[in-house]
Structures are given as C-alpha cells and as structure tokens.
Motif scaffolding. Structure first.
Motif, PDB file in Angstrom:
ATOM      1  N   ASP A 187      47.314  35.793  48.391  1.00  0.00           N
ATOM      2  CA  ASP A 187      46.350  37.039  49.639  1.00  0.00           C
ATOM      3  C   ASP A 187      46.683  36.932  50.641  1.00  0.00           C
ATOM      4  O   ASP A 187      48.075  36.351  51.154  1.00  0.00           O
ATOM      5  CB  ASP A 187      44.568  36.890  49.743  1.00  0.00           C
ATOM      6  N   SER A 188      46.556  37.514  52.054  1.00  0.00           N
ATOM      7  CA  SER A 188      47.125  37.410  52.693  1.00  0.00           C
ATOM      8  C   SER A 188      47.457  36.659  53.806  1.00  0.00           C
ATOM      9  O   SER A 188      47.899  36.159  54.718  1.00  0.00           O
ATOM     10  CB  SER A 188      46.469  38.385  54.426  1.00  0.00           C
ATOM     11  N   GLU A 189      46.844  35.567  53.266  1.00  0.00           N
ATOM     12  CA  GLU A 189      47.016  34.174  53.664  1.00  0.00           C
ATOM     13  C   GLU A 189      47.589  33.394  52.611  1.00  0.00           C
ATOM     14  O   GLU A 189      47.798  32.409  52.921  1.00  0.00           O
ATOM     15  CB  GLU A 189      46.082  33.321  54.167  1.00  0.00           C
ATOM     16  N   ASP A 190      48.356  33.896  52.256  1.00  0.00           N
ATOM     17  CA  ASP A 190      49.517  33.337  50.429  1.00  0.00           C
ATOM     18  C   ASP A 190      49.103  32.186  50.254  1.00  0.00           C
ATOM     19  O   ASP A 190      49.413  31.671  49.486  1.00  0.00           O
ATOM     20  CB  ASP A 190      50.741  32.869  51.493  1.00  0.00           C
ATOM     21  N   ARG A 191      47.554  32.132  49.353  1.00  0.00           N
ATOM     22  CA  ARG A 191      46.730  31.846  49.048  1.00  0.00           C
ATOM     23  C   ARG A 191      46.575  32.115  47.754  1.00  0.00           C
ATOM     24  O   ARG A 191      46.444  33.828  47.147  1.00  0.00           O
ATOM     25  CB  ARG A 191      45.262  31.051  49.496  1.00  0.00           C
ATOM     26  N   PRO A 192      47.267  31.671  46.205  1.00  0.00           N
ATOM     27  CA  PRO A 192      46.861  32.371  45.435  1.00  0.00           C
ATOM     28  C   PRO A 192      45.100  32.486  44.572  1.00  0.00           C
ATOM     29  O   PRO A 192      44.377  32.566  45.552  1.00  0.00           O
ATOM     30  CB  PRO A 192      47.216  31.151  43.687  1.00  0.00           C
ATOM     31  N   VAL A 193      45.647  34.401  44.159  1.00  0.00           N
ATOM     32  CA  VAL A 193      43.841  35.041  43.904  1.00  0.00           C
ATOM     33  C   VAL A 193      44.528  36.293  43.308  1.00  0.00           C
ATOM     34  O   VAL A 193      45.205  36.413  41.972  1.00  0.00           O
ATOM     35  CB  VAL A 193      43.863  35.709  45.234  1.00  0.00           C
ATOM     36  N   ALA A 194      43.622  36.251  42.147  1.00  0.00           N
ATOM     37  CA  ALA A 194      43.388  37.020  40.889  1.00  0.00           C
ATOM     38  C   ALA A 194      42.274  38.166  41.434  1.00  0.00           C
ATOM     39  O   ALA A 194      41.162  38.302  41.754  1.00  0.00           O
ATOM     40  CB  ALA A 194      42.561  36.089  39.522  1.00  0.00           C
ATOM     41  N   THR A 195      42.721  39.057  40.593  1.00  0.00           N
ATOM     42  CA  THR A 195      41.715  40.403  40.692  1.00  0.00           C
ATOM     43  C   THR A 195      42.201  41.038  39.171  1.00  0.00           C
ATOM     44  O   THR A 195      42.969  40.959  37.890  1.00  0.00           O
ATOM     45  CB  THR A 195      42.297  41.117  41.777  1.00  0.00           C
ATOM     46  N   THR A 196      41.259  41.889  39.039  1.00  0.00           N
ATOM     47  CA  THR A 196      40.566  42.726  37.820  1.00  0.00           C
ATOM     48  C   THR A 196      41.265  44.032  38.016  1.00  0.00           C
ATOM     49  O   THR A 196      41.036  44.892  37.284  1.00  0.00           O
ATOM     50  CB  THR A 196      39.622  42.587  37.121  1.00  0.00           C
TER      51      THR A 196
END
Length: 283
Positions: free
Chosen positions: A61-70
């Motif tokens: 994400d914008s804070e460089d944290r891992p994030v998942a999306t469909t």
C-alpha cells in the motif's frame, strides 16, 4: 513466502474491523509472529470464513505495507503491458495498473520523458534494493532473445507492440521479441492486445518469426476441417479460387492464403472437392 506483485493462494485467518488477515498455507510463526497480509473489507467476497483458501493479488500500500486485493491488475511482476500515466511528480511517474495504489515508474527507469494521459510499454518488476514494485520503460533489460527454447508450430502468446517496415513487433510469452510479417496479417491489431500465435522460425541470430496460424502440413490438416465445415455451411460451395485475394480468403475463412492453398490441395488429392473457375465444391 509472499509473492509481491503476483497472485497468491492464501488462507483466511482472523477477522478485524479493517478486513481479513490472510496467511500462507502451512505458515509457521517466527519468534511468535505469524506473517499476515490484510485483505481490506471492501475487497472481501461473500462466504469468506476462517480456514478457507482464497486467491488474491498481493502488493504494497501507500505506506509500503503488504496488502491483498481481489481487484484484477492490468499487469504483474514479470510481465509487460501498455499502461497510462496518471501523474508525473518530482520523483517519477505513476501508472494506472487497475489497483487502488498506482504503479511507480522512477525517472531513472524512463527511457524517454512520459506524458500524463499517454500509454507506454513497461515491464513490471520487484526492486530488491527499495523493496518496491516498480515499472521500467526500458523493457529490453528484461525482454531478450537469449536462451530461446521454442519449436516451430509451438503455440505461444503474442502481445502486439508496434509496427516497423516489415511487420509488427510482438513480445512472445512475456519473454522474447518476435515479428509478425505484414503480408501474413489480415486483421486489425491494437497495441497491448494479446493474440494466439505460432512459432515459424527461430533464426541463428536469435530473431524469431511468428504467425497467427500454424505452418506447413500441420496447418493444412487443421484448415481442411475448417474448409469442409464452411463448404457444408454454404450449401456445398464457396466462391473462392487460386486467384482470390488474401483479404477475401481471410474474411471468409479466417486463414491465410498460403494455408488455404495447402488445404485445397490436400482435399483435392483426397477427391473430396472439385474446382471450377470461380468455385470450390464438395463432391
């Protein structure tokens, strides 16, 4: 280990007010910490519950944290695509790749200055130095005709790139450059479009010739069935012959003039058709 910039099949874990936390199957906590990735609740799908497998795209994400999306991205790490520039900043450009967070194209990776609203051919990769998913318009760093393991008539994916004096440059299987010769293409092709193709020849200098149909006897055998079916659909005859223009042959049958002639020759030898000045007829 999570594959950033790619699809991952993960297990649904604990739920929070922000969404669901996902883990890799068989993941083990390290020093009491289990690696998790958040699937925001706006991307949750009906029927999600703990222990169920789900395939998601993982990025940062914008804070460089891992994030998942469909959501479905327009490209992934290890792939090329034509992407539109959404924003130009003091550090680089940001591209629309179909996700909430845009794809970063650093200045150093711009082969030429980019313009907002225009589309550019880029390769997406994971930059281990910055630990970010980024794009480059210098695709030749990654798309090369080395270690080519392709055989004649092998079916391949072709991504349409641009025209030159002899035909259309394409990228084969997201790995190599190839050429579609203009006298063998009878349909309109768009930049970024993916079409099925076949390898014609791998040259000694590494250049690869491709076509949109099979070549040689293999092609003729397939085309025979197409031609026979078309004859049956048209009451046993088609107004085509050796002098028919290639564009008309492709319009009526969807095949090249070269393959059409091979198929006609095989069917004639098998005594399945007869030829007149203007028609091909079933016997």
């Amino acid at each position: 280990m999570l594959q950033f910039g790619k699809y991952n099949t993960l297990l649904v874990g604990r739920r929070s007010e922000n969404g669901f936390y996902l883990t890799e199957p068989g993941a083990v906590a390290v020093e009491g910490v289990l690696e998790e990735v958040l699937l925001p609740k706006k991307f949750a799908i009906p029927g999600m519950k703990e222990g169920k497998e789900i395939t998601v795209f993982v990025y940062k994400d914008s804070e460089d944290r891992p994030v998942a999306t469909t959501q479905t991205p327009l490209t992934m790490v290890g792939q090329v695509a034509y992407l539109a520039v959404k924003q130009q900043t003091s550090v680089g450009a940001f591209l629309d790749w179909g996700l909430d967070k845009d794809l970063f194209l650093p200045f150093r990776e711009q082969e030429e200055p980019v313009v907002v609203g225009e589309k550019y051919l880029v390769y997406t990769y994971f930059d281990f130095a910055s630990k970010r998913i980024v794009a480059t318009s210098n695709v030749n760093k990654f798309i090369k005709n080395r270690e080519v393991d392709l055989k004649p008539n092998e079916e391949v994916d072709l991504m349409i790139c641009y025209d030159n004096e002899v035909g259309t440059r394409v990228i084969i299987n997201q790995k190599h450059w190839g050429i579609l010769f203009k006298n063998e293409v009878f349909v309109k092709l768009e930049k970024g479009q993916h079409v099925k193709g076949f390898v014609k020849k791998v040259r000694e200098d590494g250049k690869i010739d491709v076509a949109m149909q099979k070549q040689g006897l293999d092609a003729a055998k397939d085309i025979k069935d197409i031609l026979l079916q078309k004859l049956k659909e048209h009451g046993g005859s088609i107004k085509l012959n050796d002098d028919s223009p290639p564009e008309l042959v492709h319009q009526m049958l969807g095949i090249s003039k070269k393959n059409f002639k091979k198929a006609v020759g095989m069917l004639y030898k098998e005594a399945k058709i007869e030829l007149t000045d203007h028609y091909i007829k079933l016997k």
